[in-house]
Every structure is written in C-alpha cells, then in structure tokens.
Design a protein around this motif. Sequence first.
Motif, PDB file in Angstrom:
ATOM      1  N   CYS A 141      -2.966   9.546 -11.720  1.00  0.00           N
ATOM      2  CA  CYS A 141      -4.039   8.565 -11.923  1.00  0.00           C
ATOM      3  C   CYS A 141      -4.807   8.364 -10.617  1.00  0.00           C
ATOM      4  O   CYS A 141      -4.211   8.228  -9.550  1.00  0.00           O
ATOM      5  CB  CYS A 141      -3.467   7.224 -12.380  1.00  0.00           C
ATOM      6  N   ALA A 142      -6.110   8.313 -10.717  1.00  0.00           N
ATOM      7  CA  ALA A 142      -6.947   8.146  -9.528  1.00  0.00           C
ATOM      8  C   ALA A 142      -7.194   6.686  -9.204  1.00  0.00           C
ATOM      9  O   ALA A 142      -7.365   6.317  -8.040  1.00  0.00           O
ATOM     10  CB  ALA A 142      -8.283   8.862  -9.727  1.00  0.00           C
ATOM     11  N   ASP A 143      -7.220   5.823 -10.222  1.00  0.00           N
ATOM     12  CA  ASP A 143      -7.526   4.403 -10.026  1.00  0.00           C
ATOM     13  C   ASP A 143      -6.319   3.577 -10.465  1.00  0.00           C
ATOM     14  O   ASP A 143      -5.977   3.540 -11.652  1.00  0.00           O
ATOM     15  CB  ASP A 143      -8.757   3.999 -10.825  1.00  0.00           C
ATOM     16  N   VAL A 144      -5.681   2.922  -9.505  1.00  0.00           N
ATOM     17  CA  VAL A 144      -4.398   2.266  -9.746  1.00  0.00           C
ATOM     18  C   VAL A 144      -4.404   0.864  -9.148  1.00  0.00           C
ATOM     19  O   VAL A 144      -4.935   0.639  -8.056  1.00  0.00           O
ATOM     20  CB  VAL A 144      -3.249   3.072  -9.103  1.00  0.00           C
ATOM     21  N   LEU A 145      -3.810  -0.071  -9.866  1.00  0.00           N
ATOM     22  CA  LEU A 145      -3.531  -1.397  -9.331  1.00  0.00           C
ATOM     23  C   LEU A 145      -2.022  -1.573  -9.317  1.00  0.00           C
ATOM     24  O   LEU A 145      -1.373  -1.454 -10.356  1.00  0.00           O
ATOM     25  CB  LEU A 145      -4.176  -2.490 -10.188  1.00  0.00           C
ATOM     26  N   LEU A 146      -1.451  -1.826  -8.140  1.00  0.00           N
ATOM     27  CA  LEU A 146      -0.028  -2.116  -8.051  1.00  0.00           C
ATOM     28  C   LEU A 146       0.149  -3.549  -7.564  1.00  0.00           C
ATOM     29  O   LEU A 146      -0.490  -3.955  -6.586  1.00  0.00           O
ATOM     30  CB  LEU A 146       0.684  -1.154  -7.095  1.00  0.00           C
ATOM     31  N   VAL A 147       0.977  -4.296  -8.259  1.00  0.00           N
ATOM     32  CA  VAL A 147       1.278  -5.671  -7.870  1.00  0.00           C
ATOM     33  C   VAL A 147       2.766  -5.771  -7.595  1.00  0.00           C
ATOM     34  O   VAL A 147       3.578  -5.375  -8.434  1.00  0.00           O
ATOM     35  CB  VAL A 147       0.871  -6.670  -8.967  1.00  0.00           C
TER      36      VAL A 147
ATOM     37  N   HIS B  22       0.836  -1.203   0.000  1.00  0.00           N
ATOM     38  CA  HIS B  22       0.000   0.000   0.000  1.00  0.00           C
ATOM     39  C   HIS B  22       0.872   1.254   0.000  1.00  0.00           C
ATOM     40  O   HIS B  22       0.581   2.235  -0.704  1.00  0.00           O
ATOM     41  CB  HIS B  22      -0.916   0.013   1.224  1.00  0.00           C
ATOM     42  N   ALA B  23       1.931   1.239   0.794  1.00  0.00           N
ATOM     43  CA  ALA B  23       2.843   2.383   0.819  1.00  0.00           C
ATOM     44  C   ALA B  23       3.498   2.581  -0.550  1.00  0.00           C
ATOM     45  O   ALA B  23       3.651   3.714  -1.024  1.00  0.00           O
ATOM     46  CB  ALA B  23       3.911   2.170   1.889  1.00  0.00           C
ATOM     47  N   HIS B  24       3.873   1.492  -1.184  1.00  0.00           N
ATOM     48  CA  HIS B  24       4.466   1.542  -2.523  1.00  0.00           C
ATOM     49  C   HIS B  24       3.492   2.181  -3.509  1.00  0.00           C
ATOM     50  O   HIS B  24       3.864   3.047  -4.309  1.00  0.00           O
ATOM     51  CB  HIS B  24       4.820   0.118  -2.953  1.00  0.00           C
ATOM     52  N   ALA B  25       2.222   1.774  -3.439  1.00  0.00           N
ATOM     53  CA  ALA B  25       1.223   2.306  -4.366  1.00  0.00           C
ATOM     54  C   ALA B  25       1.055   3.815  -4.196  1.00  0.00           C
ATOM     55  O   ALA B  25       0.955   4.561  -5.186  1.00  0.00           O
ATOM     56  CB  ALA B  25      -0.113   1.602  -4.157  1.00  0.00           C
TER      57      ALA B  25
ATOM     58  N   GLY C 210       1.956  -9.379  -3.356  1.00  0.00           N
ATOM     59  CA  GLY C 210       0.969  -8.485  -2.777  1.00  0.00           C
ATOM     60  C   GLY C 210       0.438  -7.516  -3.811  1.00  0.00           C
ATOM     61  O   GLY C 210       0.991  -7.394  -4.907  1.00  0.00           O
ATOM     62  N   ALA C 211      -0.618  -6.834  -3.465  1.00  0.00           N
ATOM     63  CA  ALA C 211      -1.197  -5.841  -4.370  1.00  0.00           C
ATOM     64  C   ALA C 211      -1.798  -4.718  -3.547  1.00  0.00           C
ATOM     65  O   ALA C 211      -2.057  -4.869  -2.346  1.00  0.00           O
ATOM     66  CB  ALA C 211      -2.273  -6.461  -5.266  1.00  0.00           C
ATOM     67  N   SER C 212      -1.980  -3.591  -4.198  1.00  0.00           N
ATOM     68  CA  SER C 212      -2.690  -2.477  -3.578  1.00  0.00           C
ATOM     69  C   SER C 212      -3.665  -1.921  -4.599  1.00  0.00           C
ATOM     70  O   SER C 212      -3.332  -1.774  -5.780  1.00  0.00           O
ATOM     71  CB  SER C 212      -1.721  -1.383  -3.133  1.00  0.00           C
ATOM     72  N   ILE C 213      -4.851  -1.633  -4.128  1.00  0.00           N
ATOM     73  CA  ILE C 213      -5.905  -1.092  -4.980  1.00  0.00           C
ATOM     74  C   ILE C 213      -6.175   0.341  -4.539  1.00  0.00           C
ATOM     75  O   ILE C 213      -6.552   0.595  -3.389  1.00  0.00           O
ATOM     76  CB  ILE C 213      -7.189  -1.927  -4.866  1.00  0.00           C
ATOM     77  N   VAL C 214      -5.938   1.282  -5.437  1.00  0.00           N
ATOM     78  CA  VAL C 214      -6.202   2.693  -5.174  1.00  0.00           C
ATOM     79  C   VAL C 214      -7.389   3.105  -6.038  1.00  0.00           C
ATOM     80  O   VAL C 214      -7.331   3.004  -7.266  1.00  0.00           O
ATOM     81  CB  VAL C 214      -4.974   3.571  -5.499  1.00  0.00           C
ATOM     82  N   LEU C 215      -8.447   3.545  -5.428  1.00  0.00           N
ATOM     83  CA  LEU C 215      -9.649   3.980  -6.142  1.00  0.00           C
ATOM     84  C   LEU C 215     -10.011   5.391  -5.687  1.00  0.00           C
ATOM     85  O   LEU C 215     -10.068   5.658  -4.483  1.00  0.00           O
ATOM     86  CB  LEU C 215     -10.824   3.031  -5.879  1.00  0.00           C
TER      87      LEU C 215
ATOM     88  N   VAL D  98     -11.946  -6.990 -12.663  1.00  0.00           N
ATOM     89  CA  VAL D  98     -12.833  -6.567 -11.570  1.00  0.00           C
ATOM     90  C   VAL D  98     -12.714  -5.074 -11.302  1.00  0.00           C
ATOM     91  O   VAL D  98     -13.711  -4.383 -11.096  1.00  0.00           O
ATOM     92  CB  VAL D  98     -12.512  -7.375 -10.287  1.00  0.00           C
ATOM     93  N   ILE D  99     -11.463  -4.557 -11.303  1.00  0.00           N
ATOM     94  CA  ILE D  99     -11.212  -3.184 -10.860  1.00  0.00           C
ATOM     95  C   ILE D  99     -11.263  -2.169 -11.992  1.00  0.00           C
ATOM     96  O   ILE D  99     -11.672  -1.031 -11.803  1.00  0.00           O
ATOM     97  CB  ILE D  99      -9.836  -3.114 -10.162  1.00  0.00           C
ATOM     98  N   ASP D 100     -10.801  -2.543 -13.195  1.00  0.00           N
ATOM     99  CA  ASP D 100     -10.698  -1.641 -14.343  1.00  0.00           C
ATOM    100  C   ASP D 100      -9.871  -0.399 -14.005  1.00  0.00           C
ATOM    101  O   ASP D 100     -10.343   0.732 -14.090  1.00  0.00           O
ATOM    102  CB  ASP D 100     -12.094  -1.229 -14.815  1.00  0.00           C
ATOM    103  N   PRO D 101      -8.589  -0.583 -13.616  1.00  0.00           N
ATOM    104  CA  PRO D 101      -7.769   0.575 -13.250  1.00  0.00           C
ATOM    105  C   PRO D 101      -7.319   1.371 -14.460  1.00  0.00           C
ATOM    106  O   PRO D 101      -7.303   0.862 -15.584  1.00  0.00           O
ATOM    107  CB  PRO D 101      -6.565  -0.072 -12.551  1.00  0.00           C
ATOM    108  N   GLU D 102      -6.931   2.608 -14.221  1.00  0.00           N
ATOM    109  CA  GLU D 102      -6.355   3.424 -15.288  1.00  0.00           C
ATOM    110  C   GLU D 102      -4.960   2.933 -15.656  1.00  0.00           C
ATOM    111  O   GLU D 102      -4.526   3.049 -16.808  1.00  0.00           O
ATOM    112  CB  GLU D 102      -6.263   4.886 -14.842  1.00  0.00           C
TER     113      GLU D 102
END
Length: 314
Positions: free
Chosen positions: A148-154, A133-136, A161-166, A261-265
Amino acid sequence: MKAPEMRRAAGPVAGVVEGMEAAVGVDIGGTKTAAGLVDPSGVVLVTATRPTPAAEGREAILDTAAELVRSVAGDRWGSITAVGVGSAGVIDPERGVVVSATSALAGWAGTDLRGGLSRRLGGLPVATGNDVHAHALGEQWRGAAAGCADVLLVAVGTGVGASIVLGGKVRYGPRSVAGHAGHMPVPAAAGAPCPCGGTGHVEAVASGPALLAEYRRRGGTRATDLAGVARLAAAGDPLATDVLATGGTALGQAIGGLMNVIDPEIWSSGEASPAAATPGGSRYARPSPPKRCPPCATSRSCPPPSPRPPPSWP
C-alpha cells in the motif's frame, strides 16, 4: 541491573544470518525498550526487552539501548552493519536529535540520539526516527500494509501517536512533528491534562496510563494494569467496560477525523492499543471503508482509488 528478557526465533531461521550482514532495530518507549536482530529479508531472529529507565535521564536510557543492541547481536557482532532506532518524542531524522518529548522520558529533549548511541557501539552507523514512523515503515515493508502506498498507522501505548505514509514515504513535516495524533483535541478530553502540558488532547483519555488512571479514579480496585482492566471488560465488568469504551470512542473520533483528511488505502493500529490488551487481541489492520459523497451532491458511492505502483523507499 535486571538482565534483558531474550527471545530467539525457533527452527532453522535462527542461523540464517551466519556469514551474512544483519541489522539491529531498537524501540525506545516510555515504559520499555526493545531490540531485535533482523536479517536482510526482514525476519526478526532474536529480541530482547528491558524496562526503560525513564526517570533516570538520557544517559541511562542510551546505556540501556546500547546494552540491548549488544545482547541481541551476541556472537554475530561482526556482521552488524547498522542500527535503526525508533524513539518516543519528536525526532529530527536528519540530525538524529530528539527535538522534544513529553514528561514520560525525563530530560529526553535535546538528546543526541544518533551520536550518543553510535559512540556507545564503537561507531556503528545509527539511523533514527520517531517510533511510530518506524513502525509504519515496517508495516508497509513486511506487515499489514505491504503493497500500500498510502497508509495511516495509529499506535496507542504510553502515549498516542500516528504516522502518515503518502506515496510510499513517511511525511515528517518541516519541524518533524507530523503524525502526533495524540495531541488532537476531542470532546471527551475537555479539560483533561495531557503529558505535553496542554489540555483536552486524545492522549489524555485514550493512552494506556490515562485509561488505567481513569479506572482507578472511578473507584476501580480489581485491576493493577491496563491488561487487567481489559480482562475485566472482556468478562463483562461494567466499570472496566465503560472506561475502555469512553477512551476507545475518543480515539475513534480522532482516527475518523484523520481518515477523512488523508483517505488512506489502509489503516493499522499498534498492538499496544486497548483492543489488543483484550485476551486474544493483537495488532489489527483495516482497509479504509467506502466513502460516500455528501447527500446534497449525490447518493452514489464515491469511486474506488486509482491503482498505484508499489511504494518507493526514502
């Protein structure tokens, strides 16, 4: 005890925080712990790393983190206003406590991460969160996902791990476990034991330790670490290539499911991934590919996402 490996920014930037406030960021992982002195604009001035004493328990891990903070602060200690910590495991960001962790960090579950580190640093304010989450948030602030407002970081390293930013905010979930993509089931991992105690999770076949273990299980002897396996694959070694391809396919299936599922930018991957271990590789980011509507509905491409305002911060 081994001294931390130190690196300093080159050029005039190295003195930019003289007389200014600064912060220290700490990354506690299953393999190594790193710290960096950061100025208000996000420039990392000094970094230091040391192996994480994962088998020695929570007190040794906290001691190592505190020593690294003091190492990078150096004679700027008086200008440090806060410390931010990203740690492996499920971290409650409100209480600053490690809710749960895998066997990669012995006895880490239940650790008062915020309080324990703050006490070691003379009462400095400490903010805590999961390392991915900190990385994202860092990527969204000054990195590949800036704007970007909507981000998926893996992130792939000791674990997955992953972080979902919406909408510009990390989604932690009510139990702080959102984003633990490593524990998604994938066909390639059927029956494989995961460090969490379950079986069949993508982390069991796509994490760094899992890839190296699979290479050795299949008789590989030419590489002693994952970077060595990646170098062999880049040179055309059939076994190394197949091991990375199998793990990469499993990881890609998990990422593809998350994207649907998320459709990130944009989605971004941490530099500990197998792709990054290949010579010349590093962190990479990709805009989400164009989605197509189901054939039964229409053959036209779906419309692009609506424009969004810049991210808001928690």
